[in-house]
Scaffold this active site. Structure first.
Site, PDB file in Angstrom:
ATOM      1  CG  HIS B 169      42.544  45.982  33.567  1.00  0.00           C
ATOM      2  ND1 HIS B 169      42.174  46.311  32.002  1.00  0.00           N
ATOM      3  CD2 HIS B 169      43.969  45.604  33.656  1.00  0.00           C
ATOM      4  CE1 HIS B 169      43.278  46.151  31.509  1.00  0.00           C
ATOM      5  NE2 HIS B 169      44.302  45.990  32.211  1.00  0.00           N
ATOM      6  CD  GLU B 172      38.802  47.154  33.476  1.00  0.00           C
ATOM      7  OE1 GLU B 172      38.512  46.209  32.862  1.00  0.00           O
ATOM      8  OE2 GLU B 172      39.704  48.084  33.365  1.00  0.00           O
ATOM      9  NE  ARG B 227      45.175  49.569  33.686  1.00  0.00           N
ATOM     10  CZ  ARG B 227      44.431  49.361  32.616  1.00  0.00           C
ATOM     11  NH1 ARG B 227      43.102  49.487  32.907  1.00  0.00           N
ATOM     12  NH2 ARG B 227      44.989  49.160  31.319  1.00  0.00           N
ATOM     13  CG  HIS B 297      39.100  44.904  29.314  1.00  0.00           C
ATOM     14  ND1 HIS B 297      40.134  45.060  29.771  1.00  0.00           N
ATOM     15  CD2 HIS B 297      39.134  43.645  28.598  1.00  0.00           C
ATOM     16  CE1 HIS B 297      41.273  44.082  29.427  1.00  0.00           C
ATOM     17  NE2 HIS B 297      40.448  43.491  28.849  1.00  0.00           N
ATOM     18  CD  GLU B 371      37.335  48.667  27.633  1.00  0.00           C
ATOM     19  OE1 GLU B 371      36.686  48.830  28.697  1.00  0.00           O
ATOM     20  OE2 GLU B 371      38.401  48.661  27.501  1.00  0.00           O
TER      21      GLU B 371
END
Lengths: 226, 414
Positions: B169, B172, B227, B297, B371
């Site tokens: 993405h 990020e 994104r 991510h 994440e």
């Protein structure tokens, strides 16, 4: 949807807790006081006639002083409309006007030197130190919108202050026009809002007008990068 | 006459200043270019110099060696202020420059796509015994998709493999930063840190620093909050597919969108996107050796495992919980930071078409999505001062999981 005890680490409890975070910002937030969610310790929920009710025990972090404390909250997601929240965090004192807030207020109260800024933080996460309180203020004001927009299928966060402009002080309130970018985690959308806000140490943050900006599927203007 | 006057003046000066040596000097100047010849002719035409060789300034050409007697040193005192200005300048600019061989601060900054490609090349050149660069495909806009294959120096039969992808993405940014951090750490601490040494000796580590180069570049040039990738499909008004909704795992069901304008648009069909297809093809052709999969991510601080595409629990759910729980505990202990963990569908949301789910179904039973920092304060706009902490936490989690999986345990049994 699960009823009864919820796992405090899973998303239903965390989404409800985020709503409490936004509520607390609307009540207690300022350019020097900005609340974020820490951990959820206990959560339970049940269906009621008006909608879905949650009971939560959570930790809230105040970002500027870096103080954390416990809160208990009850919140109702109605069928439609703004969630209703009741929360008590004994350690967050509403009438605690701090020296920094007062100094900031006095500094910007006279309208002969109106401030403005944009891209806070910038693409690299940087911001001028003088812009920080305006970042906090944008975050707190955004909580008004995020509280209103929240439901069980959303998780909101302010991604960036696109720009803000100070307007003439009126009735002893500092006034600002803000353009903020909100990030909604479930849809992953970036939602643009404009708002007219006021603040003073005495009155706190108030949002007078909000304006949803249409999603532009074109190239964003060069302003959105740094 | 003039020279004598100059000399007299300068001698007076010399008496005023603190000189340690003022000797006449004969300099030998090898002239190699036309420009140098011109300069040498100019200097040797001054009265304060005496040309010893060649006979006259006009004879100075490229390829001549010039011998010059300097009278001027008798009258002017000097001391060397900066011995080697070139070296000094180089040192100063190196710290701020794009040299990945320089200080740790290179890895505590965000880098453009071009810089990352440069870095990939540098890594391969500097560590030919441990790094190989593989081209696994290209993006919609024809940017190359490079994977670095990291290997230890131990020859081992039946070598397994691990995969890490970053930058799926675009916005990020901490994600590609982590891949760079991981590679740098691996190369620097191989044979120094026991965990990474064990990992590199028993597994090849495939690292894809930017899975979505088009989108990443777009966040640098045009829209920081982009994104998706940058592919154009039916709706020319809306560009891009969410690569992490484009894999063949319950594709385009609840949690993804069939609308091209949405941020979680699933694409035209599974693996319709060249980036997703490239990764899927590579993993398919290596499925017998790849045992561990990580997708990096941000933000949210969560250690997740399948499924995101359904509420169904995977067969080794309990084992995966234990792995991420251990990793989260280590992060808490070392960095005093809280990471949530669990199966994606219940921890974060339903999201079909994810790369980790697809990898799991392919047979990679240790499949994770991490994440990274933070939890929303800076969100996607994490300042460089926090890169180190974010990457160290993720690194700890990756190592913690990798050294605990059964494959490694079996291979490393004494």
């Amino acid at each position: 949807m699960e009823t009864g005890e919820l796992n405090p680490n899973y998303y239903p409890a965390r989404r409800a807790a985020a709503v409490v975070q936004h509520y607390l910002n609307t009540r207690y937030g300022s350019p020097y006081r900005w609340m974020f969610l820490g951990n959820v310790h206990n959560a339970s929920s049940e269906d009621v006639t008006e909608g879905r009710k949650y009971q939560l025990e959570l930790t809230i972090q105040e970002m500027i002083s870096n103080v954390s404390g416990p809160c208990s909250a009850e919140l109702l997601f109605p069928g439609a409309g703004t969630p209703q929240v009741q929360a008590s965090c004994d350690w967050l004192l509403p009438n605690n006007t701090r020296a920094q807030e007062e100094a900031f207020y006095q500094q910007h109260r006279d309208s002969h030197n109106l401030v403005s800024g944009d891209r806070i933080p910038d693409s690299y996460g940087h911001m001028e130190p003088t812009m920080k309180p305006f970042w906090h203020l944008g975050g707190v004001a955004s909580s008004f919108i995020m509280l209103e927009q929240s439901n069980q299928s959303t998780l909101y966060n302010m991604a960036q202050v696109a720009n803000f402009t100070q307007l003439e002080t009126e009735k002893d309130q500092l006034r600002f026009q803000y353009h903020v970018l909100l990030h909604e985690m479930v849809s992953q959308e970036i939602i643009h809002w404009k708002m007219l806000i006021t603040w003073s140490p005495a009155e706190g943050v108030k949002v007078l007008q909000t304006d949803l900006q249409p999603k532009c599927n074109c190239e964003d203007p060069p302003d959105s990068i740094n | 006459m003039k020279a004598l006057l100059i000399c007299a003046l300068l001698v007076n000066f010399a008496k005023l200043c603190n000189c340690t040596s003022t000797h006449d000097q004969v300099l030998s100047i090898p002239v190699t270019t036309k420009e140098q010849a011109a300069i040498a002719r100019n200097i040797s035409s001054q009265n304060e110099t005496v040309l010893w060789s060649p006979a006259a300034p006009e004879h100075i050409r490229a390829g001549t060696e010039v011998h010059l007697f300097l009278i001027v040193t008798k009258c002017i005192c000097f001391r060397v202020l900066l011995d080697n200005t070139e070296e000094l300048i180089e040192m100063q600019t190196r710290n701020d420059s794009s040299d990945p061989r320089s200080s740790a601060s290179y890895y505590e900054r965000y880098h453009s796509l071009e810089e990352i490609y440069f870095w990939i090349n540098e890594m391969a050149q500097d560590h030919p015994d441990m790094v190989k660069v593989l081209l696994i495909g290209s993006s919609f806009e024809k940017n190359p998709l490079y994977v670095l294959k990291l290997s230890g120096r131990q020859e081992r039969a039946e070598k397994r493999a691990m995969w890490i992808d970053c930058g799926i993405h675009a916005r990020e940014w901490i994600s590609p930063a982590f891949c760079l951090w991981f590679v740098q750490y691996s190369l620097n601490f191989y044979n120094q840190n026991s965990d990474i040494t064990e990992m590199l000796d028993s597994m090849d580590i495939y690292v894809l620093p930017v899975m979505n180069p088009d989108g990443y570049q777009y966040t640098w040039t045009t829209n920081r909050m982009w994104r998706k990738n940058r592919s154009v499909s039916q709706d020319i008004n809306c560009i891009g597919t969410d690569l992490n909704r484009n894999f063949d795992a319950n594709w385009c069901t609840v949690g993804a969108s069939p609308r091209p304008c949405d941020e979680i648009y699933c694409g035209l069909f599974p693996e319709s996107e060249p980036e997703a297809a490239a990764v899927a093809n590579f993993l398919r052709s290596h499925k017998d050796v790849v045992k561990l999969y990580f997708s990096i991510h941000s933000y949210g601080q969560m250690l997740l495992f399948p499924y995101a595409c359904s509420n169904e629990q995977v067969p080794n759910h309990a084992e995966l919980v234990e792995l991420v729980q251990e990793a989260a505990m280590k992060i808490k202990r070392h960095y005093k930071n809280n990471y949530k963990y669990g199966a994606s569908a219940e921890t974060i949301y339903l999201a079909p078409g994810g790369s980790d789910d697809w990898a799991y179904n392919l047979g990679i039973l240790y499949s994770f999505t991490f994440e990274l920092e933070d939890r929303g304060r800076y969100g996607f706009l994490l300042p460089p001062s926090l890169i180190s902490k974010a990457c160290n936490e993720a690194l700890l989690a990756v190592k913690s999981v990798a050294i605990s999986i059964p494959t490694l345990q079996v291979l490393n049994k004494p």
